[in-house]
Scaffold this motif. Structure first.
Motif, PDB file in Angstrom:
ATOM      1  N   ARG A 215       0.856  -1.186   0.000  1.00  0.00           N
ATOM      2  CA  ARG A 215       0.000   0.000   0.000  1.00  0.00           C
ATOM      3  C   ARG A 215       0.896   1.241   0.000  1.00  0.00           C
ATOM      4  O   ARG A 215       1.763   1.387   0.864  1.00  0.00           O
ATOM      5  CB  ARG A 215      -0.919   0.009   1.214  1.00  0.00           C
ATOM      6  CG  ARG A 215      -1.899  -1.151   1.251  1.00  0.00           C
ATOM      7  CD  ARG A 215      -2.843  -1.035   2.442  1.00  0.00           C
ATOM      8  NE  ARG A 215      -2.103  -0.954   3.703  1.00  0.00           N
ATOM      9  CZ  ARG A 215      -1.650  -2.008   4.359  1.00  0.00           C
ATOM     10  NH1 ARG A 215      -1.842  -3.233   3.882  1.00  0.00           N
ATOM     11  NH2 ARG A 215      -0.995  -1.860   5.504  1.00  0.00           N
ATOM     12  N   VAL A 216       0.654   2.104  -0.972  1.00  0.00           N
ATOM     13  CA  VAL A 216       1.434   3.334  -1.111  1.00  0.00           C
ATOM     14  C   VAL A 216       0.511   4.530  -0.883  1.00  0.00           C
ATOM     15  O   VAL A 216      -0.599   4.577  -1.413  1.00  0.00           O
ATOM     16  CB  VAL A 216       2.083   3.434  -2.507  1.00  0.00           C
ATOM     17  CG1 VAL A 216       2.684   4.823  -2.729  1.00  0.00           C
ATOM     18  CG2 VAL A 216       3.153   2.363  -2.676  1.00  0.00           C
ATOM     19  N   SER A 217       0.996   5.472  -0.092  1.00  0.00           N
ATOM     20  CA  SER A 217       0.266   6.715   0.139  1.00  0.00           C
ATOM     21  C   SER A 217       1.202   7.891  -0.099  1.00  0.00           C
ATOM     22  O   SER A 217       2.330   7.903   0.403  1.00  0.00           O
ATOM     23  CB  SER A 217      -0.279   6.762   1.575  1.00  0.00           C
ATOM     24  OG  SER A 217      -0.788   8.052   1.883  1.00  0.00           O
ATOM     25  N   VAL A 218       0.732   8.870  -0.877  1.00  0.00           N
ATOM     26  CA  VAL A 218       1.478  10.102  -1.121  1.00  0.00           C
ATOM     27  C   VAL A 218       0.584  11.268  -0.716  1.00  0.00           C
ATOM     28  O   VAL A 218      -0.467  11.481  -1.321  1.00  0.00           O
ATOM     29  CB  VAL A 218       1.891  10.251  -2.596  1.00  0.00           C
ATOM     30  CG1 VAL A 218       2.667  11.558  -2.797  1.00  0.00           C
ATOM     31  CG2 VAL A 218       2.722   9.055  -3.054  1.00  0.00           C
ATOM     32  N   GLN A 219       0.988  11.978   0.307  1.00  0.00           N
ATOM     33  CA  GLN A 219       0.261  13.162   0.756  1.00  0.00           C
ATOM     34  C   GLN A 219       0.951  14.400   0.173  1.00  0.00           C
ATOM     35  O   GLN A 219       2.161  14.572   0.324  1.00  0.00           O
ATOM     36  CB  GLN A 219       0.251  13.245   2.286  1.00  0.00           C
ATOM     37  CG  GLN A 219      -0.345  12.030   2.981  1.00  0.00           C
ATOM     38  CD  GLN A 219      -1.853  11.939   2.809  1.00  0.00           C
ATOM     39  OE1 GLN A 219      -2.530  12.958   2.697  1.00  0.00           O
ATOM     40  NE2 GLN A 219      -2.364  10.721   2.797  1.00  0.00           N
ATOM     41  N   VAL A 220       0.170  15.239  -0.510  1.00  0.00           N
ATOM     42  CA  VAL A 220       0.704  16.433  -1.163  1.00  0.00           C
ATOM     43  C   VAL A 220       0.132  17.670  -0.461  1.00  0.00           C
ATOM     44  O   VAL A 220      -1.081  17.760  -0.256  1.00  0.00           O
ATOM     45  CB  VAL A 220       0.343  16.457  -2.663  1.00  0.00           C
ATOM     46  CG1 VAL A 220       0.963  17.675  -3.337  1.00  0.00           C
ATOM     47  CG2 VAL A 220       0.810  15.179  -3.349  1.00  0.00           C
ATOM     48  N   LYS A 221       0.994  18.616  -0.127  1.00  0.00           N
ATOM     49  CA  LYS A 221       0.530  19.852   0.510  1.00  0.00           C
ATOM     50  C   LYS A 221      -0.373  20.616  -0.436  1.00  0.00           C
ATOM     51  O   LYS A 221      -0.012  20.870  -1.589  1.00  0.00           O
ATOM     52  CB  LYS A 221       1.730  20.712   0.909  1.00  0.00           C
ATOM     53  CG  LYS A 221       1.341  21.988   1.646  1.00  0.00           C
ATOM     54  CD  LYS A 221       2.572  22.801   2.021  1.00  0.00           C
ATOM     55  CE  LYS A 221       2.193  24.081   2.741  1.00  0.00           C
ATOM     56  NZ  LYS A 221       3.386  24.889   3.102  1.00  0.00           N
TER      57      LYS A 221
ATOM     58  N   LEU B 248       5.788  16.716   0.284  1.00  0.00           N
ATOM     59  CA  LEU B 248       5.392  15.364  -0.115  1.00  0.00           C
ATOM     60  C   LEU B 248       5.669  14.409   1.040  1.00  0.00           C
ATOM     61  O   LEU B 248       6.815  14.268   1.462  1.00  0.00           O
ATOM     62  CB  LEU B 248       6.168  14.903  -1.356  1.00  0.00           C
ATOM     63  CG  LEU B 248       5.928  15.677  -2.650  1.00  0.00           C
ATOM     64  CD1 LEU B 248       6.931  15.235  -3.708  1.00  0.00           C
ATOM     65  CD2 LEU B 248       4.507  15.454  -3.151  1.00  0.00           C
ATOM     66  N   GLU B 249       4.649  13.777   1.520  1.00  0.00           N
ATOM     67  CA  GLU B 249       4.808  12.791   2.590  1.00  0.00           C
ATOM     68  C   GLU B 249       4.413  11.422   2.043  1.00  0.00           C
ATOM     69  O   GLU B 249       3.261  11.205   1.677  1.00  0.00           O
ATOM     70  CB  GLU B 249       3.940  13.147   3.793  1.00  0.00           C
ATOM     71  CG  GLU B 249       4.096  12.191   4.964  1.00  0.00           C
ATOM     72  CD  GLU B 249       3.239  12.576   6.158  1.00  0.00           C
ATOM     73  OE1 GLU B 249       2.975  11.697   7.000  1.00  0.00           O
ATOM     74  OE2 GLU B 249       2.825  13.753   6.226  1.00  0.00           O
ATOM     75  N   THR B 250       5.379  10.515   1.945  1.00  0.00           N
ATOM     76  CA  THR B 250       5.123   9.218   1.326  1.00  0.00           C
ATOM     77  C   THR B 250       5.272   8.099   2.343  1.00  0.00           C
ATOM     78  O   THR B 250       6.144   8.133   3.209  1.00  0.00           O
ATOM     79  CB  THR B 250       6.099   8.976   0.157  1.00  0.00           C
ATOM     80  OG1 THR B 250       7.439   8.986   0.649  1.00  0.00           O
ATOM     81  CG2 THR B 250       5.940  10.046  -0.907  1.00  0.00           C
ATOM     82  N   VAL B 251       4.394   7.114   2.202  1.00  0.00           N
ATOM     83  CA  VAL B 251       4.412   5.934   3.057  1.00  0.00           C
ATOM     84  C   VAL B 251       4.185   4.711   2.187  1.00  0.00           C
ATOM     85  O   VAL B 251       3.334   4.723   1.293  1.00  0.00           O
ATOM     86  CB  VAL B 251       3.315   5.999   4.150  1.00  0.00           C
ATOM     87  CG1 VAL B 251       3.313   4.722   4.983  1.00  0.00           C
ATOM     88  CG2 VAL B 251       3.506   7.217   5.042  1.00  0.00           C
ATOM     89  N   CYS B 252       4.962   3.660   2.420  1.00  0.00           N
ATOM     90  CA  CYS B 252       4.768   2.391   1.723  1.00  0.00           C
ATOM     91  C   CYS B 252       4.856   1.267   2.750  1.00  0.00           C
ATOM     92  O   CYS B 252       5.677   1.322   3.680  1.00  0.00           O
ATOM     93  CB  CYS B 252       5.825   2.191   0.633  1.00  0.00           C
ATOM     94  SG  CYS B 252       5.623   0.659  -0.322  1.00  0.00           S
ATOM     95  N   SER B 253       4.016   0.262   2.579  1.00  0.00           N
ATOM     96  CA  SER B 253       3.990  -0.848   3.541  1.00  0.00           C
ATOM     97  C   SER B 253       5.089  -1.874   3.296  1.00  0.00           C
ATOM     98  O   SER B 253       5.143  -2.894   3.978  1.00  0.00           O
ATOM     99  CB  SER B 253       2.620  -1.535   3.495  1.00  0.00           C
ATOM    100  OG  SER B 253       2.358  -2.089   2.213  1.00  0.00           O
ATOM    101  N   CYS B 254       5.983  -1.605   2.330  1.00  0.00           N
ATOM    102  CA  CYS B 254       7.073  -2.536   2.061  1.00  0.00           C
ATOM    103  C   CYS B 254       8.133  -2.424   3.152  1.00  0.00           C
ATOM    104  O   CYS B 254       8.167  -1.448   3.908  1.00  0.00           O
ATOM    105  CB  CYS B 254       7.683  -2.249   0.686  1.00  0.00           C
ATOM    106  SG  CYS B 254       8.774  -0.809   0.656  1.00  0.00           S
ATOM    107  N   PRO B 255       9.067  -3.395   3.259  1.00  0.00           N
ATOM    108  CA  PRO B 255      10.101  -3.354   4.301  1.00  0.00           C
ATOM    109  C   PRO B 255      11.309  -2.490   3.957  1.00  0.00           C
ATOM    110  O   PRO B 255      12.234  -2.388   4.769  1.00  0.00           O
ATOM    111  CB  PRO B 255      10.504  -4.834   4.426  1.00  0.00           C
ATOM    112  CG  PRO B 255      10.257  -5.399   3.075  1.00  0.00           C
ATOM    113  CD  PRO B 255       9.041  -4.697   2.557  1.00  0.00           C
ATOM    114  N   ASP B 256      11.323  -1.864   2.789  1.00  0.00           N
ATOM    115  CA  ASP B 256      12.471  -1.050   2.390  1.00  0.00           C
ATOM    116  C   ASP B 256      12.492   0.231   3.215  1.00  0.00           C
ATOM    117  O   ASP B 256      11.499   0.948   3.303  1.00  0.00           O
ATOM    118  CB  ASP B 256      12.362  -0.721   0.895  1.00  0.00           C
ATOM    119  CG  ASP B 256      13.652  -0.157   0.326  1.00  0.00           C
ATOM    120  OD1 ASP B 256      14.507   0.286   1.116  1.00  0.00           O
ATOM    121  OD2 ASP B 256      13.796  -0.152  -0.907  1.00  0.00           O
TER     122      ASP B 256
END
Length: 284
Positions: A82-88, A140-148
């Protein structure tokens, strides 16, 4: 500490495939400006990690909302990441000022109403101390559920690149990410103010009340038995889909325009055979 998983990604089916097979992602100035903005945040090298994911169709879905992008990306684990990108976003009062300025400039208003991003539009943002694109990596605030542990990871990078391509098709997605929908920007008083600058609109020609008059073709006389005129295969296939442009976040194995051309070509030939009275079992 979590460590990245270096196993090869599971091949995705029905994912969003980049339309550009080689070279840059995005052809328009605004799409290239988006990628340039990301590179200025010193994440250009990390963008390269997502190129193969974007081109192989590993991104399963992308949903663009106000100030937010949500995506699913197939990685090396069975469950997609799951990828989330929050943009101001830009504040509503600032957007109202921008909207008024766009409406005061005929060239900018005309371009926006025709679905194009005008070249000079960034100057309107700059004149008010604003930016059309994110100004810093903090926007830009990004979150990914991967282990990287790297951010952005290759899954986020693939989403960034596909967004650049999608901006080519629909430049108003940039405004949506910054907090303004196309319908809100171009609705009502914006259209009226733009028409005032260009002069009163021409009165539309009414449709004829008689159906037979509407369907008549005064420019051509048909012989008896030739109600349809000459039936030929068109020189250009899928002309209407080509005018409509690319399908949003196309998920087919074959490029959209190529798929439509193949389908239209086959349909044209089938229609020609049917008009000639041929069936599948008959010889040409």
């Amino acid at each position: 500490m979590a460590y990245p998983d270096y196993r090869p990604a599971i091949r995705a089916r029905g994912g969003i495939r980049a339309q550009s097979r080689r070279g840059d992602f995005g052809a328009s100035w605004w799409a290239r400006r988006w990628l340039q903005t990301l590179e200025e945040f010193r994440i250009g090298a990390r963008l390269d990690r997502g190129r193969s994911y974007a081109r192989r169709g590993q991104v399963l879905s992308i949903d663009v909302e106000r100030g937010e992008v949500l995506a699913l990306v197939q990685g090396s684990r069975p469950k997609p990441y799951r990828v989330s990108v929050q943009v101001k976003t830009i504040s509503l009062p600032d957007w109202e000022e921008l909207r008024e300025e766009f409406g005061r400039q005929p060239a900018i208003a005309a371009s926006l109403l025709s679905g194009r991003m005008p070249d000079a539009i960034e100057e309107c943002f700059s004149a008010r101390g604003l930016s059309m694109f994110p100004e810093s990596e903090a926007d830009l605030e990004t979150v990914c559920s991967c282990p990287d542990w790297s951010n952005p990871c290759k899954h986020v990078a693939a989403v960034y690149l596909l967004l650049g391509e999608e901006f080519d098709r629909d430049p108003f997605l940039i405004f949506r990410l910054r907090g303004m929908e196309r319908e809100e920007l171009l609705g009502g008083d914006f259209v009226r103010s733009a028409q005032t600058l260009d002069g009163p609109p021409a009165a539309p020609e009414p449709l004829p009340a008689d159906p037979s008059e509407f369907w008549a073709n005064p420019g051509r006389q048909f012989d008896e038995g030739e109600a349809f005129g000459a039936i030929t295969v068109p020189d250009v296939h899928a002309a209407l889909p080509r005018q409509l442009g690319r399908f949003p976040f196309w998920q087919g194995e074959e490029e959209f325009s190529a798929a439509m051309e193949r389908i239209y070509r086959a349909a044209s030939q089938s229609a020609l055979d049917a008009h000639a009275g041929q069936t599948d079992g008959e010889e040409n």
